[in-house]
Each structure stands twice: as structure tokens, then as C-alpha cells.
Write a protein that holds these residues in place. Structure first.
Motif, PDB file in Angstrom:
ATOM      1  N   GLN A 111      37.898  54.160  43.891  1.00 53.72           N
ATOM      2  CA  GLN A 111      38.402  54.212  45.272  1.00 53.72           C
ATOM      3  C   GLN A 111      39.799  53.606  45.363  1.00 53.72           C
ATOM      4  O   GLN A 111      40.642  54.089  46.121  1.00 53.72           O
ATOM      5  N   VAL A 112      40.038  52.559  44.591  1.00 53.96           N
ATOM      6  CA  VAL A 112      41.379  51.946  44.579  1.00 53.96           C
ATOM      7  C   VAL A 112      42.392  52.955  44.029  1.00 53.96           C
ATOM      8  O   VAL A 112      43.480  53.153  44.580  1.00 53.96           O
ATOM      9  N   LYS A 113      42.006  53.636  42.955  1.00 50.87           N
ATOM     10  CA  LYS A 113      42.911  54.643  42.358  1.00 50.87           C
ATOM     11  C   LYS A 113      43.208  55.772  43.353  1.00 50.87           C
ATOM     12  O   LYS A 113      44.313  56.307  43.371  1.00 50.87           O
ATOM     13  N   LEU A 114      42.230  56.115  44.179  1.00 49.21           N
ATOM     14  CA  LEU A 114      42.448  57.175  45.177  1.00 49.21           C
ATOM     15  C   LEU A 114      43.535  56.785  46.180  1.00 49.21           C
ATOM     16  O   LEU A 114      44.075  57.641  46.875  1.00 49.21           O
ATOM     17  N   CYS A 115      43.818  55.483  46.278  1.00 46.50           N
ATOM     18  CA  CYS A 115      44.879  55.024  47.191  1.00 46.50           C
ATOM     19  C   CYS A 115      46.181  54.829  46.437  1.00 46.50           C
ATOM     20  O   CYS A 115      47.112  54.196  46.964  1.00 46.50           O
ATOM     21  N   ASP A 116      46.229  55.278  45.177  1.00 46.26           N
ATOM     22  CA  ASP A 116      47.446  55.124  44.402  1.00 46.26           C
ATOM     23  C   ASP A 116      47.747  53.649  44.125  1.00 46.26           C
ATOM     24  O   ASP A 116      48.895  53.259  43.929  1.00 46.26           O
ATOM     25  N   ALA A 117      46.712  52.833  44.191  1.00 45.46           N
ATOM     26  CA  ALA A 117      46.864  51.400  43.909  1.00 45.46           C
ATOM     27  C   ALA A 117      46.245  51.106  42.544  1.00 45.46           C
ATOM     28  O   ALA A 117      45.640  51.993  41.928  1.00 45.46           O
ATOM     29  N   LYS A 118      46.386  49.838  42.091  1.00 43.99           N
ATOM     30  CA  LYS A 118      46.004  49.529  40.713  1.00 43.99           C
ATOM     31  C   LYS A 118      44.835  48.543  40.660  1.00 43.99           C
ATOM     32  O   LYS A 118      44.959  47.422  41.165  1.00 43.99           O
ATOM     33  N   PRO A 119      43.710  48.962  40.043  1.00 46.36           N
ATOM     34  CA  PRO A 119      42.628  47.983  39.840  1.00 46.36           C
ATOM     35  C   PRO A 119      43.009  47.002  38.732  1.00 46.36           C
ATOM     36  O   PRO A 119      43.498  47.416  37.682  1.00 46.36           O
ATOM     37  N   VAL A 120      42.811  45.712  38.992  1.00 46.03           N
ATOM     38  CA  VAL A 120      43.067  44.676  37.977  1.00 46.03           C
ATOM     39  C   VAL A 120      41.739  43.938  37.810  1.00 46.03           C
ATOM     40  O   VAL A 120      41.167  43.476  38.797  1.00 46.03           O
ATOM     41  N   PHE A 121      41.262  43.849  36.577  1.00 45.66           N
ATOM     42  CA  PHE A 121      39.902  43.343  36.397  1.00 45.66           C
ATOM     43  C   PHE A 121      39.874  41.845  36.074  1.00 45.66           C
ATOM     44  O   PHE A 121      40.606  41.383  35.194  1.00 45.66           O
ATOM     45  N   ALA A 122      39.032  41.135  36.797  1.00 52.09           N
ATOM     46  CA  ALA A 122      38.771  39.717  36.503  1.00 52.09           C
ATOM     47  C   ALA A 122      37.476  39.696  35.698  1.00 52.09           C
ATOM     48  O   ALA A 122      36.395  39.902  36.257  1.00 52.09           O
ATOM     49  N   GLU A 135      28.510  32.555  31.197  1.00 50.63           N
ATOM     50  CA  GLU A 135      28.592  31.842  32.489  1.00 50.63           C
ATOM     51  C   GLU A 135      27.769  32.573  33.555  1.00 50.63           C
ATOM     52  O   GLU A 135      27.992  32.391  34.762  1.00 50.63           O
ATOM     53  N   GLY A 136      26.876  33.447  33.098  1.00 50.62           N
ATOM     54  CA  GLY A 136      26.019  34.181  34.040  1.00 50.62           C
ATOM     55  C   GLY A 136      26.791  35.216  34.834  1.00 50.62           C
ATOM     56  O   GLY A 136      26.394  35.559  35.949  1.00 50.62           O
ATOM     57  N   PHE A 137      27.887  35.703  34.285  1.00 51.56           N
ATOM     58  CA  PHE A 137      28.737  36.707  34.957  1.00 51.56           C
ATOM     59  C   PHE A 137      29.237  36.207  36.314  1.00 51.56           C
ATOM     60  O   PHE A 137      29.392  36.983  37.253  1.00 51.56           O
ATOM     61  N   ARG A 138      29.478  34.921  36.414  1.00 50.35           N
ATOM     62  CA  ARG A 138      29.883  34.368  37.709  1.00 50.35           C
ATOM     63  C   ARG A 138      31.395  34.428  37.867  1.00 50.35           C
ATOM     64  O   ARG A 138      32.136  34.129  36.938  1.00 50.35           O
ATOM     65  N   LEU A 139      31.806  34.808  39.051  1.00 46.47           N
ATOM     66  CA  LEU A 139      33.243  34.824  39.330  1.00 46.47           C
ATOM     67  C   LEU A 139      33.628  33.461  39.898  1.00 46.47           C
ATOM     68  O   LEU A 139      32.930  32.921  40.749  1.00 46.47           O
ATOM     69  N   HIS A 140      34.724  32.908  39.387  1.00 49.44           N
ATOM     70  CA  HIS A 140      35.213  31.658  39.963  1.00 49.44           C
ATOM     71  C   HIS A 140      36.732  31.663  39.920  1.00 49.44           C
ATOM     72  O   HIS A 140      37.356  32.514  39.279  1.00 49.44           O
ATOM     73  N   ARG A 141      37.278  30.711  40.611  1.00 51.34           N
ATOM     74  CA  ARG A 141      38.713  30.634  40.844  1.00 51.34           C
ATOM     75  C   ARG A 141      39.543  30.782  39.566  1.00 51.34           C
ATOM     76  O   ARG A 141      40.545  31.504  39.538  1.00 51.34           O
ATOM     77  N   ALA A 142      39.114  30.097  38.486  1.00 52.73           N
ATOM     78  CA  ALA A 142      39.916  30.093  37.253  1.00 52.73           C
ATOM     79  C   ALA A 142      40.036  31.489  36.642  1.00 52.73           C
ATOM     80  O   ALA A 142      40.980  31.755  35.877  1.00 52.73           O
ATOM     81  N   LEU A 143      39.104  32.386  36.949  1.00 52.32           N
ATOM     82  CA  LEU A 143      39.183  33.735  36.383  1.00 52.32           C
ATOM     83  C   LEU A 143      40.137  34.619  37.191  1.00 52.32           C
ATOM     84  O   LEU A 143      40.638  35.626  36.692  1.00 52.32           O
ATOM     85  N   VAL A 144      40.379  34.243  38.434  1.00 45.03           N
ATOM     86  CA  VAL A 144      41.201  35.075  39.321  1.00 45.03           C
ATOM     87  C   VAL A 144      42.660  34.625  39.307  1.00 45.03           C
ATOM     88  O   VAL A 144      43.589  35.449  39.294  1.00 45.03           O
ATOM     89  N   GLU A 145      42.859  33.318  39.282  1.00 42.69           N
ATOM     90  CA  GLU A 145      44.204  32.748  39.461  1.00 42.69           C
ATOM     91  C   GLU A 145      45.263  33.348  38.528  1.00 42.69           C
ATOM     92  O   GLU A 145      46.346  33.717  38.986  1.00 42.69           O
ATOM     93  N   PRO A 146      44.952  33.501  37.209  1.00 41.88           N
ATOM     94  CA  PRO A 146      45.993  34.033  36.307  1.00 41.88           C
ATOM     95  C   PRO A 146      46.399  35.479  36.627  1.00 41.88           C
ATOM     96  O   PRO A 146      47.415  35.953  36.124  1.00 41.88           O
TER      97      PRO A 146
END
Ligand code: PLP
Length: 397
Positions: free
Chosen positions: A130-141, A147-158
Motif C-alpha cells: 500500500q505504501v508503494k501504491l502511494c509512490d512512497a518508500k517502505p523502510v523496515f524496522a 526479543e520476541g519480535f518486539r518493536l522498541h525505540r532503539a530499532l526505529v531511531e536509526p
């Protein structure tokens, strides 16, 4: 003459493709057990069906306001207050043709060409497309299994930069079942307010959580993050209403207004009859949802135990949704009938051909070491499917 570059860039939904393959094989008389589709096997509860029948009998079968009927917007407002402690007004709500349509409208309303959207991986298949359909770029965290596939701040910040427009959250998560805690969400909320990006919070599975986990909506963590959050939810999973196509968005008025304008040109309104049924689903008795949750929980325990009993396979216990995402990389390098299993696609092909079970390769969700099972199928199918898989795993050399 050819199709557009935009259409060519899009990968068809793998989960829908696997479900269609299983249906086709069944139509040919092959006994396939489907673990592919994210669809409750329960029937839509009777009181919800009756509201739809009544709507038809009353002739409530015409166009409605493009963004949904006031009665349903008010039911969403009530639900968000009751279950999430969130305060919205009617003009902050938009009803769409399923959560997938709600998400599509959000991306369409917010994204400019070249914008970046951070998507936690493993991810649900439709987010990047859906992001690609808007001509935008998916960036994966990339979250980590240890870590149980948990998302946390340190994975997003960089990953943040001046082009970052949206962070997608999906807690509880499809496909991993990871459900974020208040403090993990607080870290992400702080990041959003420091940097000024949007949070798109897909809470489709919020009523399907286990082991005492209490869902927290990130929008409830303070006024600033509330103003930067767009919340999407759906009636598909919580009320076994996948075919009815009702989803909703809650967020700032100007965004909702823009989404409504888009929707008025895309689809006009969501189905009038389904909207009346949705009012009853959201405001009526919630016992059916609780019963489904209890049954999913029983199945979850069985499937996790059975998978972990297979040598070379390990499976975390999910806190929410109705999927398990076992690591099957221990199968790679093994072979059968002269064919080597190299990746998740090879392994799921082997399972379909040999064990007659349909599952989705993890590569579709951004992790080739895993495969996804939906346990929204009967306990007897789970037991039978696990027996077949254990035998297929035993046969590999
Ligand atoms: N979001 C997530 C994470 C999902 O898994 C799904 C369905 O599988 C949806 C949204 C959309 O569901 P629907 O369009 O049926 O409301």
C-alpha cells in the motif's frame, strides 16, 4: 498496450493466494488443511446477522453518507471510549470497506512521493504494497526473534530522517503475535513527538490477546501522541465479519475529512446493510467475541506445543491475534525425492505437496527463516495438520 508501472510493482496478497490454492485443491477432491487464511472459522454471531436482515427488510439498501452513517460513527466513538479509554468526536471517525481500505485511505491522505514509512518487520503483507501504491518508500524496522519480535525505540531511531512521515504499529501483530507493552509504546510515542512523524496504529487484533495481556492504544499515552496518531480497526476478526467489509479510522479531523473526500470518489460508501450490522456488533453483547478469544487461546496452546515438539522447529508463544510464526530454518538443507529445501517457499511447497497443509512462507512477511500458520481453524484440523506435518518433517533427510 500494457498495465501501469504502479500495477506491475505490486505483489498480489500471498495470504489470499495461498487460501485460493487450498480452495482449488479441495475443489479437485484433495484433502488440504488450510492454515493460510487470516479468517475466523466461526460464523458471524446471530444478533449481528439479524440487524442486517432487518436493515434489508426496512429498505435500508441505498447509498449512505460516504464516510459512513452517524449511528455507526457514534458506535465507534462509544467502543473506543469503552475499550481503549479514548475520546473522539463523530467528525474524527471514518467508516470504510474493511480495515484494508481504511489503511489505504490513510496512506493516500498522508503520503507524498518519496516519503518514507517505517514498517516493523516481520510485517503484514499489505503494508509495504500500500505504501508503494502511494509512490512512497517502505523502510523496515527489523525486530528480533530473541526479543520476541518486539518493536522498541532503539530499532526505529536509526531509521529516522527528514523524509520519515509515518511509523506503522500493529499490536497485536500479524504475523508474529507480538503485543507491545505500555512502556514499549511510550518509548515509541516519545520518539514520534520528538521527531514529529505520524503513527498509524493498526489495532485490528486488539480484542484477541492472551496470557492476561491488556491491549494499550498508543493514542491513550498523552495529548501530543493522540494528536499524531491515526488509529485503524476492523470488525473482520473480532466479530467474524470478514465478508462484511467494515473497518474504521479515528484521528485528527482534517485527516478524516481528506480521507472521506478520497473515499467518496473511490467507493462511495461502505455497504449500508453491513453498517447497520456493525452498529449492533460494536454496541451489543460482546460474549461471542470473548468466546472466540477463549477458543483461539486453546488452539494457540496446542499448536505452539505441537510445533515445538518437532525436531528442528521452534515457535514462540504469541500474545495476540491468531497466528504462529515458527522458525523452520532447521529444515533448510534437508531434502526429499532429490529436491533440497532451501528457504521458506520450498518448505511450504513441500508441506502442501506432501502433508497437504497450506501455510504461508515467511518471506512474504519479510522473514525467510519462518512460516506462518493461522490457527483460526478447528481444533481437529489443527491436530490433524500437526500430525501430517510431524510425519513430513520426519521424512526429510
Ligand atoms: N490489518 C491487519 C494486521 C490484518 O491482518 C488485516 C487482515 O488480515 C487487516 C488489517 C484488514 O482486515 P479487513 O480488511 O478484513 O478489515
Amino acid at each position: 498496450m500494457s498495465v501501469s508501472q504502479r500495477a506491475r510493482n505490486i505483489v498480489p496478497s500471498a495470504t489470499l493466494t495461498i487460501a485460493a490454492t487450498a480452495r482449488r485443491m479441495r475443489a479437485q477432491g484433495i484433502d488440504v488443511i488450510g492454515f493460510g487464511s487470516g479468517e475466523p472459522d466461526f460464523d458471524t454471531p446471530d444478533h449481528i446477522k439479524e440487524a442486517a436482515i432487518q436493515a434489508i427488510q426496512e429498505g435500508f439498501t441505498k447509498y449512505t453518507a460516504s464516510g459512513g452513517i452517524d449511528e455507526l460513527k457514534d458506535a465507534v466513538v462509544t467502543r473506543l471510549k469503552r475499550d481503549n479509554g479514548l475520546v473522539y468526536s463523530r467528525d474524527q471517525i471514518l467508516i470504510s470497506c474493511g480495515g484494508k481500505h481504511s489503511l489505504f485511505n490513510v496512506f493516500q491522505a498522508l503520503l507524498e512521493s518519496g516519503d518514507e514509512v517505517i514498517i516493523p518487520a516481520p510485517y503484514w503483507v499489505s503494508f509495504p504494497e500500500q505504501v508503494k501504491l502511494c509512490d512512497a518508500k517502505p523502510v523496515f524496522a527489523h525486530t528480533h526473534e530473541h526479543e520476541g519480535f518486539r518493536l522498541h525505540r532503539a530499532l526505529v531511531e536509526p531509521l529516522l530522517n527528514s523524509r520519515t512521515k509515518i511509523l506503522v504499529l500493529n499490536s497485536p501483530c500479524n504475523p508474529t503475535g507480538a503485543a507491545l507493552t505500555r512502556s514499549e509504546l511510550q518509548g515509541l510515542a516519545d520518539l514520534a513527538t520528538e521527531w514529529g512523524f505520524w503513527i498509524l496504529s493498526d489495532e485490528t487484533y486488539d480484542s484477541l490477546a492472551y496470557d492476561g495481556y491488556q491491549h494499550v492504544s498508543i493514542a491513550s499515552l498523552g495529548d501530543r501522541v493522540y494528536a499524531q496518531t491515526i488509529l485503524v480497526n476492523s470488525l473482520s476478526k473480532a466479530y467474524a465479519m470478514t465478508g462484511w467489509r467494515v473497518g474504521y479510522t479515528a484521528g485528527p479531523k482534517d485527516i478524516i475529512k481528506a480521507m472521506d473526500a478520497l473515499q467518496s470518489q473511490e467507493t462511495s460508501n461502505p455497504t449500508s446493510i453491513a453498517q447497520r450490522a456493525a452498529v449492533v456488533a460494536l454496541t451489543g453483547a460482546q460474549e461471542a467475541t470473548h468466546r472466540m478469544r477463549e477458543e483461539f487461546d486453546r488452539r494457540r496452546r496446542v499448536i505452539v506445543e505441537r510445533l515445538n515438539a518437532m525436531p528442528g522447529i521452534s515457535c514462540l508463544s504469541p500474545q495476540g491475534a491468531f497466528y504462529v510464526f515458527p522458525n523452520v530454518s532447521g529444515m533448510y538443507g534437508k531434502h526429499y525425492a532429490g529436491t533440497i529445501i532451501r528457504n521458506s517457499t520450498d518448505f511450504t511447497t513441500y508441506l502442501l505437496e506432501t502433508a497437504r497443509i497450506a501455510v504461508v512462507p515467511g518471506v512474504e512477511f519479510g522473514s525467510d527463516a519462518h512460516i506462518r500458520f493461522s490457527y483460526a481453524t478447528s481444533m481437529s484440523n489443527i491436530e490433524k495438520g500437526m500430525d501430517r506435518m510431524a510425519e513430513a518433517v520426519r521424512q526429510l533427510r
